[in-house]
Design an enzyme around this catalytic site. Structure first.
Site, PDB file in Angstrom:
ATOM      1  N   SER A 175       0.906  -1.087  -0.125  1.00  0.00           N
ATOM      2  CA  SER A 175       0.008  -0.045   0.043  1.00  0.00           C
ATOM      3  C   SER A 175       0.902   1.444   0.034  1.00  0.00           C
ATOM      4  CB  SER A 175      -0.977  -0.013   1.170  1.00  0.00           C
ATOM      5  OG  SER A 175      -1.385   1.209   1.477  1.00  0.00           O
TER       6      SER A 175
ATOM      7  N   HIS B 138      -1.571  -1.328  -3.974  1.00  0.00           N
ATOM      8  CA  HIS B 138      -2.505  -0.981  -3.331  1.00  0.00           C
ATOM      9  C   HIS B 138      -2.564   0.683  -3.276  1.00  0.00           C
ATOM     10  CE1 HIS B 138      -6.284  -1.851  -0.880  1.00  0.00           C
ATOM     11  NE2 HIS B 138      -5.860  -1.222   0.011  1.00  0.00           N
TER      12      HIS B 138
ATOM     13  N   ASP C  98      -4.923   3.445  -1.586  1.00  0.00           N
ATOM     14  CA  ASP C  98      -6.139   3.671  -0.387  1.00  0.00           C
ATOM     15  C   ASP C  98      -6.822   5.099  -0.600  1.00  0.00           C
ATOM     16  OD1 ASP C  98      -6.262   1.377   1.293  1.00  0.00           O
ATOM     17  OD2 ASP C  98      -4.043   1.880   1.978  1.00  0.00           O
TER      18      ASP C  98
ATOM     19  N   MET D 271      -9.040   8.056   0.578  1.00  0.00           N
ATOM     20  CA  MET D 271      -9.930   8.265   1.595  1.00  0.00           C
ATOM     21  C   MET D 271     -10.639   9.899   1.456  1.00  0.00           C
ATOM     22  SD  MET D 271      -7.830   6.602   4.908  1.00  0.00           S
ATOM     23  CE  MET D 271      -6.788   5.299   4.505  1.00  0.00           C
TER      24      MET D 271
ATOM     25  N   HIS E  90      -8.846   1.054  -3.556  1.00  0.00           N
ATOM     26  CA  HIS E  90      -9.645   0.718  -2.393  1.00  0.00           C
ATOM     27  C   HIS E  90     -10.331   2.332  -2.075  1.00  0.00           C
ATOM     28  CE1 HIS E  90      -9.775  -0.559   1.999  1.00  0.00           C
ATOM     29  NE2 HIS E  90     -11.075  -0.423   1.421  1.00  0.00           N
TER      30      HIS E  90
ATOM     31  N   MET F 239     -12.265   4.071   0.187  1.00  0.00           N
ATOM     32  CA  MET F 239     -12.852   4.482   1.120  1.00  0.00           C
ATOM     33  C   MET F 239     -13.762   5.717   1.266  1.00  0.00           C
ATOM     34  SD  MET F 239      -9.943   2.880   3.608  1.00  0.00           S
ATOM     35  CE  MET F 239      -8.924   2.815   2.191  1.00  0.00           C
TER      36      MET F 239
ATOM     37  N   MET G  59     -11.335  -5.962   5.879  1.00  0.00           N
ATOM     38  CA  MET G  59     -10.554  -4.939   6.558  1.00  0.00           C
ATOM     39  C   MET G  59     -10.377  -5.748   7.965  1.00  0.00           C
ATOM     40  SD  MET G  59     -10.364  -2.354   5.151  1.00  0.00           S
ATOM     41  CE  MET G  59      -9.354  -1.242   6.166  1.00  0.00           C
TER      42      MET G  59
ATOM     43  N   GLY H  80      -0.659   1.445   9.929  1.00  0.00           N
ATOM     44  CA  GLY H  80       0.055   1.187  11.062  1.00  0.00           C
ATOM     45  C   GLY H  80      -0.509   0.648  12.345  1.00  0.00           C
TER      46      GLY H  80
ATOM     47  N   ASP I 281      -6.677  -6.499   4.646  1.00  0.00           N
ATOM     48  CA  ASP I 281      -5.809  -5.341   4.605  1.00  0.00           C
ATOM     49  C   ASP I 281      -6.051  -4.634   6.224  1.00  0.00           C
ATOM     50  OD1 ASP I 281      -5.221  -2.591   3.890  1.00  0.00           O
ATOM     51  OD2 ASP I 281      -6.932  -2.171   2.639  1.00  0.00           O
TER      52      ASP I 281
ATOM     53  N   GLY J 123      -2.840  -4.179   9.351  1.00  0.00           N
ATOM     54  CA  GLY J 123      -1.940  -4.780  10.169  1.00  0.00           C
ATOM     55  C   GLY J 123      -1.288  -6.082   9.611  1.00  0.00           C
TER      56      GLY J 123
ATOM     57  N   GLY K 277       1.359  -2.136   4.026  1.00  0.00           N
ATOM     58  CA  GLY K 277       1.693  -0.851   4.080  1.00  0.00           C
ATOM     59  C   GLY K 277       2.859  -0.800   4.976  1.00  0.00           C
TER      60      GLY K 277
END
Ligand code: DX5
Ligand code: ZN
Length: 221
Positions: free
Chosen positions: A8, A33, A35, A37, A66, A68, A137, A145, A175, A177, A197
């Protein structure tokens, strides 16, 4: 199904984006990937189609986008034109889920459904034939993180069972952790596609970090 690693870029050093992408490609990354947002669905704001267009010029790898964001369907056309290969939306953020999944496929992208930790699986049963990817998720979305939520493992197992029972060949992506310590648990539960990530771009050597994650999700490991 071969496992797939999708670093990511949320955790990448954007001032050195092309170098960072080159490093993960060298390590054997399968997808990149991205993200997206919007500051509504998630507290933070990240990227839009300009980054997808830039990545498209840097690499040939599929861009795993992805979303969000609220009403993600507003971006199907724009992101397809920018070069997205996979378009994953959250059912919590939209109303006409089936219609939008069909529109994503019609636009030539793989259609993904992403589910928050608190979202029940039931709705997936209704659209299983319309999806190419299910994204579980394993943290609450919004930040890189965070720690893998242990309850995710059982959810992955239940989705694996549902996909198998329905004869679906959809990918099962996790996705949040995902690290060397958690990836094998998710893989053994039935996930085949892994977003990472911090574990990749936070490492001293991102290429090596991708290689190490890969070794955890093969039958030989
Ligand atoms: C979280 C994002 C993730 C994030 C994962 O909201 O959807 O893709 O980048 O980051 P790590 O691997 O650091 O948990
Ligand atoms: Zn993501």
């Amino acid at each position: 199904m071969n496992s797939c690693i999708a670093p990511s870029v949320l955790a990448a050093d954007l001032a050195r984006l092309s170098e960072q992408v080159e490093q993960v490609v060298r390590g054997g990354a399968d997808w990149i990937h991205v993200d997206v947002m919007d500051g509504h669905f998630t507290p933070t704001i990240t990227f839009g189609s300009p980054l997808i267009r830039a990545l498209r010029r840097i690499t040939d790898l599929p861009l795993d986008v992805h979303l969000m964001v609220e009403q993600p369907e507003r971006y199907i056309e724009e992101f397809a034109a920018a070069g997205a290969g996979i378009f994953t939306l959250h059912p919590e953020a939209t109303i006409h889920l089936q219609r939008h999944l069909a529109a994503i496929r019609n636009r030539g992208m793989l259609a993904g459904v992403a589910m928050n930790p608190g979202t029940p699986l039931g709705l997936l049963e209704e659209v299983v034939d319309d999806v190419d990817l299910v994204l579980v998720m394993t943290v609450n979305p919004g930040y890189g993180g965070q720690g893998y939520l242990p309850a995710s493992t059982d959810k992955i197992r239940r989705i694996r069972a549902l996909l198998d029972a329905r004869g679906s060949r959809a990918r099962l992506e996790v996705d949040g952790g995902i690290t060397r310590a958690t990836i094998r648990t998710a893989w053994e539960a039935g996930a085949d596609t892994f977003v990472a990530g911090t574990a990749v771009f936070g490492a001293q050597d991102p290429a090596q970090a991708v290689r190490e994650l890969k070794t955890e999700c093969t039958s030989e490991a």
